[in-house]
Design an enzyme around this catalytic site. Structure first.
Site, PDB file in Angstrom:
ATOM      1  N   TYR A 160       0.802  -1.133   0.115  1.00  0.00           N
ATOM      2  CA  TYR A 160      -0.050  -0.068  -0.256  1.00  0.00           C
ATOM      3  C   TYR A 160       0.662   1.242  -0.011  1.00  0.00           C
ATOM      4  O   TYR A 160       2.020   1.240   0.274  1.00  0.00           O
ATOM      5  CB  TYR A 160      -0.939   0.124   1.179  1.00  0.00           C
ATOM      6  N   ARG A 208       8.124   3.462  -4.639  1.00  0.00           N
ATOM      7  CA  ARG A 208       8.191   2.247  -3.880  1.00  0.00           C
ATOM      8  C   ARG A 208       7.235   1.318  -3.686  1.00  0.00           C
ATOM      9  O   ARG A 208       7.515   0.361  -3.474  1.00  0.00           O
ATOM     10  CB  ARG A 208       8.013   3.353  -2.350  1.00  0.00           C
ATOM     11  N   ARG A 213      -8.053 -20.539  -0.572  1.00  0.00           N
ATOM     12  CA  ARG A 213      -7.019 -20.052   0.539  1.00  0.00           C
ATOM     13  C   ARG A 213      -6.181 -21.265   0.638  1.00  0.00           C
ATOM     14  O   ARG A 213      -6.584 -22.317   1.227  1.00  0.00           O
ATOM     15  CB  ARG A 213      -7.598 -20.030   1.865  1.00  0.00           C
ATOM     16  N   HIS A 220      -1.407 -21.478   0.849  1.00  0.00           N
ATOM     17  CA  HIS A 220      -0.291 -20.436   1.165  1.00  0.00           C
ATOM     18  C   HIS A 220       0.462 -20.296  -0.023  1.00  0.00           C
ATOM     19  O   HIS A 220       0.744 -19.082  -0.141  1.00  0.00           O
ATOM     20  CB  HIS A 220       0.521 -21.150   2.353  1.00  0.00           C
ATOM     21  N   LYS A 242       6.523  -2.508   2.016  1.00  0.00           N
ATOM     22  CA  LYS A 242       5.645  -1.863   2.685  1.00  0.00           C
ATOM     23  C   LYS A 242       4.233  -2.447   2.393  1.00  0.00           C
ATOM     24  O   LYS A 242       3.355  -2.285   1.820  1.00  0.00           O
ATOM     25  CB  LYS A 242       5.313  -0.335   2.164  1.00  0.00           C
ATOM     26  N   GLU A 297      12.898   2.923  14.209  1.00  0.00           N
ATOM     27  CA  GLU A 297      12.127   3.986  13.489  1.00  0.00           C
ATOM     28  C   GLU A 297      10.709   4.216  14.429  1.00  0.00           C
ATOM     29  O   GLU A 297      10.555   3.392  15.240  1.00  0.00           O
ATOM     30  CB  GLU A 297      11.712   3.600  12.125  1.00  0.00           C
ATOM     31  N   LEU A 308      11.421   1.030   6.856  1.00  0.00           N
ATOM     32  CA  LEU A 308      10.633   1.718   5.887  1.00  0.00           C
ATOM     33  C   LEU A 308      11.484   2.688   5.135  1.00  0.00           C
ATOM     34  O   LEU A 308      11.846   3.588   5.965  1.00  0.00           O
ATOM     35  CB  LEU A 308       9.391   1.979   6.475  1.00  0.00           C
TER      36      LEU A 308
END
Length: 276
Positions: A32, A51, A99, A101, A146, A178, A201
């Protein structure tokens, strides 16, 4: 009703639907970005998209839309929702699939985006600085990607609030890495000190502040700052998309004072970029 972007269409928020089998929901298999909006314009859009592309490439999620095409949708959303001061949130998931993995084959990624009004940082907080606490860094070992797997960050932010602090700093092996949603800088012996982009990040605002620091001729050390070194620091501040440049008043009760000359100068230069 606010408008949102979902897989190439702009629809009413109430009509937007993501399947319950979407891997972003089931596995946090998603990346995101949060992009600041000033005066109806996305700020540092290219840097945020770069990014996101790096993160998607790492997770092997194909990008269904290019940066400029996505920007066109963002500008349309900003206009439709009249969100001239706020953020655009963009999320890309691997998509819906049974579902299991392992990565599914022939699955279509899910891309959605919405706007949210967010004010500039409180001027009183910026004037006096914020108080922080430290917490053990219990996050996974790929913080430079991220992803939406932010539970440790959420818990850290909540713990800081319970202690009466503005936010928390993560500490790994005695070294500050951070904040829960920001990067951390200190000023020690006149030099800027910040953790290197190594399992943290790679903040877009962080990079812009480092660029400004270079232009101003400030010496920068990208290294881990030990918690014990805080007592020898003259200043400190956080950087982030929403926080911009936020001065720090104290960490774990260690007083760092009101914003010092280095922080003030960087803040002025960053605000100049926003105005421009």
């Amino acid at each position: 009703m606010p408008k949102v972007f979902l897989n190439g269409e702009i629809v009413d928020e109430g009509d937007a639907r993501v399947p319950v089998t979407d891997r972003g929901l089931l596995f946090a298999d998603a990346v995101y970005e949060v992009v600041r909006v000033y005066g109806g314009e996305p700020f540092l859009w290219r840097e945020h998209m770069a990014r996101m592309e790096r993160g998607a490439r790492f997770l092997q999620i194909p990008l269904p839309f290019g940066p400029e095409e996505l920007k066109g949708y963002a500008l349309e959303l900003i206009d439709l929702n009249e969100c001239y001061l706020g953020v655009v949130y963009i999320q890309l998931t691997r998509g819906p699939a049974p579902r299991v993995h392992r990565f599914p084959e022939r699955v279509r990624p899910t891309a959605f985006m919405f706007t949210q009004e967010v004010a500039r940082p409180d001027r009183e907080l910026v004037r006096r600085g914020v108080d922080l606490v430290t917490l053990p860094d219990v996050r996974w070992g790929l913080c430079e990607v991220k992803t939406v797997g932010l539970l440790p960050n959420v818990l850290g932010k909540e713990e800081a609030a319970k202690r009466g602090a503005f936010d928390a700093l993560f500490v790994r092996d005695g070294v500050i890495t951070e904040g829960t949603s920001s990067n951390f800088f200190a000023v020690r012996n006149g030099r800027l000190v910040t953790y290197p982009v190594d399992n943290i990040l790679p903040g877009v605002t962080r990079a812009k502040v480092l660029e400004i620091a270079g232009r101003l001729g400030l010496e920068v050390q990208e290294r881990g700052l030990e918690v014990d070194e805080l007592r020898d620091c003259e200043e400190a501040f956080l950087t982030g998309t929403v926080l911009e440049v936020m001065p720090v008043r104290s960490v774990d009760g260690i007083e760092l004072g009101p914003p010092g000359p280095v922080t003030r100068r960087l803040l002025e230069e960053y605000e100049g970029l926003i105005e421009a």
